[in-house]
Design a protein around this motif. Structure first.
Motif, PDB file in Angstrom:
ATOM      1  N   SER A   1      -7.982  -0.129  -5.180  1.00 35.38           N
ATOM      2  CA  SER A   1      -7.874  -1.567  -5.478  1.00 35.38           C
ATOM      3  C   SER A   1      -6.451  -1.907  -5.952  1.00 35.38           C
ATOM      4  O   SER A   1      -6.061  -3.061  -5.954  1.00 35.38           O
ATOM      5  CB  SER A   1      -8.920  -1.990  -6.501  1.00 35.38           C
ATOM      6  N   GLN A   2      -5.709  -0.874  -6.355  1.00 28.56           N
ATOM      7  CA  GLN A   2      -4.295  -1.116  -6.707  1.00 28.56           C
ATOM      8  C   GLN A   2      -3.378  -0.715  -5.552  1.00 28.56           C
ATOM      9  O   GLN A   2      -2.192  -0.443  -5.749  1.00 28.56           O
ATOM     10  CB  GLN A   2      -3.948  -0.328  -7.957  1.00 28.56           C
ATOM     11  N   ASN A   3      -3.977  -0.585  -4.380  1.00 33.94           N
ATOM     12  CA  ASN A   3      -3.220  -0.261  -3.164  1.00 33.94           C
ATOM     13  C   ASN A   3      -2.551   1.105  -3.208  1.00 33.94           C
ATOM     14  O   ASN A   3      -1.389   1.263  -2.809  1.00 33.94           O
ATOM     15  CB  ASN A   3      -2.188  -1.355  -2.880  1.00 33.94           C
ATOM     16  N   ILE A   4      -3.297   2.090  -3.709  1.00 33.85           N
ATOM     17  CA  ILE A   4      -2.797   3.467  -3.749  1.00 33.85           C
ATOM     18  C   ILE A   4      -3.814   4.371  -3.054  1.00 33.85           C
ATOM     19  O   ILE A   4      -5.001   4.378  -3.416  1.00 33.85           O
ATOM     20  CB  ILE A   4      -2.568   3.922  -5.218  1.00 33.85           C
ATOM     21  N   GLY A   5      -3.366   5.096  -2.053  1.00 35.47           N
ATOM     22  CA  GLY A   5      -4.257   6.015  -1.321  1.00 35.47           C
ATOM     23  C   GLY A   5      -4.153   7.425  -1.894  1.00 35.47           C
ATOM     24  O   GLY A   5      -3.074   7.848  -2.317  1.00 35.47           O
TER      25      GLY A   5
ATOM     26  N   PHE B   1      10.872   7.016  -6.339  1.00 37.00           N
ATOM     27  CA  PHE B   1      10.531   7.127  -7.762  1.00 37.00           C
ATOM     28  C   PHE B   1       9.790   5.862  -8.211  1.00 37.00           C
ATOM     29  O   PHE B   1       8.900   5.921  -9.045  1.00 37.00           O
ATOM     30  CB  PHE B   1      11.791   7.321  -8.610  1.00 37.00           C
ATOM     31  N   GLU B   2      10.165   4.735  -7.643  1.00 36.66           N
ATOM     32  CA  GLU B   2       9.517   3.468  -7.990  1.00 36.66           C
ATOM     33  C   GLU B   2       8.027   3.508  -7.605  1.00 36.66           C
ATOM     34  O   GLU B   2       7.157   3.118  -8.388  1.00 36.66           O
ATOM     35  CB  GLU B   2      10.235   2.362  -7.225  1.00 36.66           C
ATOM     36  N   GLU B   3       7.766   4.013  -6.408  1.00 34.58           N
ATOM     37  CA  GLU B   3       6.369   4.131  -5.962  1.00 34.58           C
ATOM     38  C   GLU B   3       5.633   5.126  -6.853  1.00 34.58           C
ATOM     39  O   GLU B   3       4.481   4.912  -7.236  1.00 34.58           O
ATOM     40  CB  GLU B   3       6.311   4.592  -4.495  1.00 34.58           C
ATOM     41  N   GLN B   4       6.318   6.222  -7.168  1.00 33.59           N
ATOM     42  CA  GLN B   4       5.682   7.239  -8.012  1.00 33.59           C
ATOM     43  C   GLN B   4       5.355   6.662  -9.397  1.00 33.59           C
ATOM     44  O   GLN B   4       4.281   6.927  -9.942  1.00 33.59           O
ATOM     45  CB  GLN B   4       6.602   8.454  -8.139  1.00 33.59           C
TER      46      GLN B   4
ATOM     47  N   PHE C   1       0.833  -1.215   0.000  1.00 31.54           N
ATOM     48  CA  PHE C   1       0.000   0.000   0.000  1.00 31.54           C
ATOM     49  C   PHE C   1       0.870   1.270   0.000  1.00 31.54           C
ATOM     50  O   PHE C   1       1.807   1.387   0.792  1.00 31.54           O
ATOM     51  CB  PHE C   1      -0.908  -0.005   1.236  1.00 31.54           C
ATOM     52  N   ILE C   2       0.566   2.187  -0.894  1.00 34.32           N
ATOM     53  CA  ILE C   2       1.233   3.498  -0.891  1.00 34.32           C
ATOM     54  C   ILE C   2       0.246   4.484  -0.280  1.00 34.32           C
ATOM     55  O   ILE C   2      -0.776   4.809  -0.895  1.00 34.32           O
ATOM     56  CB  ILE C   2       1.603   3.963  -2.323  1.00 34.32           C
TER      57      ILE C   2
END
Ligand SMILES: Cc1ncc(COP(=O)(O)O)c(C=O)c1O
Length: 382
Positions: free
Chosen positions: A317-321, A367-370, A5-6
């Motif tokens: 649903s893609q684990n991004i808040g 950057f990977e999360e971004q 989750f981000i």
């Protein structure tokens, strides 16, 4: 297996902050005391002002200031609809009337022409928001207000470290409030700061933040006489030393935080520019230093053919808040019903209030999360 989750927001708390809080805990003094004074001094030095007042929240800072400006029944305060509701609530709870203004379609900042349209003999103050880290055009409001007795209070909850025409917000402002909520560019857990040019207001505000007795427990029990006087009833809005312990170290890193946020914001600008169904919010055409408190995009709901809620759910649903800054406050149930607003009123705010989302943006975002966030946006939007 799903990606991690981000979260929308993640405070940057390191060893220095932790050690300083522990130092407070073991010192035997955890409420308002020397660390709050140190934090206030650091802010006053940074802004080049005589005094700054640390309190329990940005809302508390506004409440105390509004009290000092004698805002009450019969008065009106103009503020943008795209703001956090607590700012309007303070006005309402003081028995005055919040008058909601429309915002610019591109920048989401309160339109100066709205001040002209809404200002009248009841207007006691205006409360522009420095949205997302951009600074509202204070000079434009000032020239519309002219020599009328209308206070300008800058809501800089999003703009610690931002600059307007070469000066840091707080250093030249008549009156300004900041927030140190955990999602903010720097945090004290919860907390706020008031800076006002008028020394009498600052003195009164300090007393009001301490029930009206004007002395903190530290001053009463450790420094001066234990007795006290009451000039007027106040609030219990003091900041704790445990909170200031965080702030002292967060403030030292503020410029670095902003640098890292700026790098990420510029990367978002580049990576998102080709996705036509979304648009990054616009930049102002006068000189500011943006502090990139949040990165906001506007969804083209017609092209996307879905609601903002569905869009947010798909990201989730893609684990991004993500965050929403903000709903149109004048259309929230209480204000809509009380002041009989319709969707025809403040059309830009109505549209933006249902189509803006704020993406994760904080120093520890990689950057990977971004890239994951951008890829998810691309997949949902195309
Ligand atoms: C624009 C704006 N104004 C005021 C506030 C209130 O600050 P606080 O939560 O510290 O009371 C916030 C906080 O979210 C905000 O975003």
């Amino acid at each position: 297996m799903k990606d991690k989750f981000i979260p929308f927001s993640r405070p940057t708390i390191n060893e220095e902050e932790i050690n300083e809080v522990v130092d407070s805990l073991v010192s035997g003094w955890i409420t308002t005391g020397p660390k709050v004074s140190r934090l206030e001094k650091l802010f006053s030095e940074r802004f080049g002002v005589k005094d700054s007042l640390a309190v329990s929240s940005g809302t508390a800072a506004w409440h105390i200031l509004a009290h000092c400006l004698d805002i009450g029944p019969g008065d009106e305060v103009i503020l943008p609809s795209i703001t956090w509701p607590s700012m309007a609530n303070v006005i309402e709870l003081l028995g005055a009337t919040p008058v909601f203004a429309d915002v610019d379609k591109n920048t989401v900042l309160m339109e100066p022409s709205e001040v002209e349209r809404l200002m009248n003999f009841k207007t006691k103050a205006i409360l522009p928001v420095h949205y997302a880290g951009a600074v509202a055009d204070i000079d434009a409001y000032k020239s519309i207000i002219g020599n009328r007795q209308i206070a300008i209070v800058e809501d800089a909850a999003h703009a610690i470290g931002s600059q307007y025409k070469g000066f840091e917000v707080g250093s030249h402002s008549d009156a300004v409030i900041f927030s140190f909520h955990p999602t903010k560019t720097m945090t004290t857990g919860e907390g706020g700061l008031l800076v006002c040019k008028d020394t009498n207001i600052m003195n009164r505000a300090r007393s009001l933040s301490l029930n009206g007795v004007g002395k903190s427990a530290w001053e009463r029990l450790s420094q001066s006489s234990a007795s006290y006087e009451l000039k007027e009833p106040g609030y219990k809005y003091n900041m704790l030393d445990m909170q200031a312990a965080l702030g002292i170290h967060q403030l030292k890193k503020l410029d670095l935080f902003i640098e890292l946020r700026t790098q990420l914001a510029e990367r978002y600008q580049m990576l998102l520019s080709e996705i036509t169904a979304i648009k990054s919010i616009g930049l102002v055409d006068y000189y500011i230093k943006h502090s990139w408190h949040i990165y906001v995009i506007k969804l083209d709901l017609n092209v996307l053919n879905m609601s903002r809620k569905t869009y947010i759910d798909k990201l989730k649903s893609q684990n991004i808040g993500v965050g929403v800054h903000f709903e149109a406050t004048h259309m929230l149930e209480y204000y809509r019903k009380k002041y009989r607003y319709t969707t025809e009123d403040l059309p830009n705010a109505v549209e933006l209030g249902s189509s803006l989302i704020s993406l994760p943006l904080y120093p520890s975002l990689t950057f990977e999360e971004q890239d994951r966030i951008v890829n998810a946006i691309r997949a949902i939007s195309e």
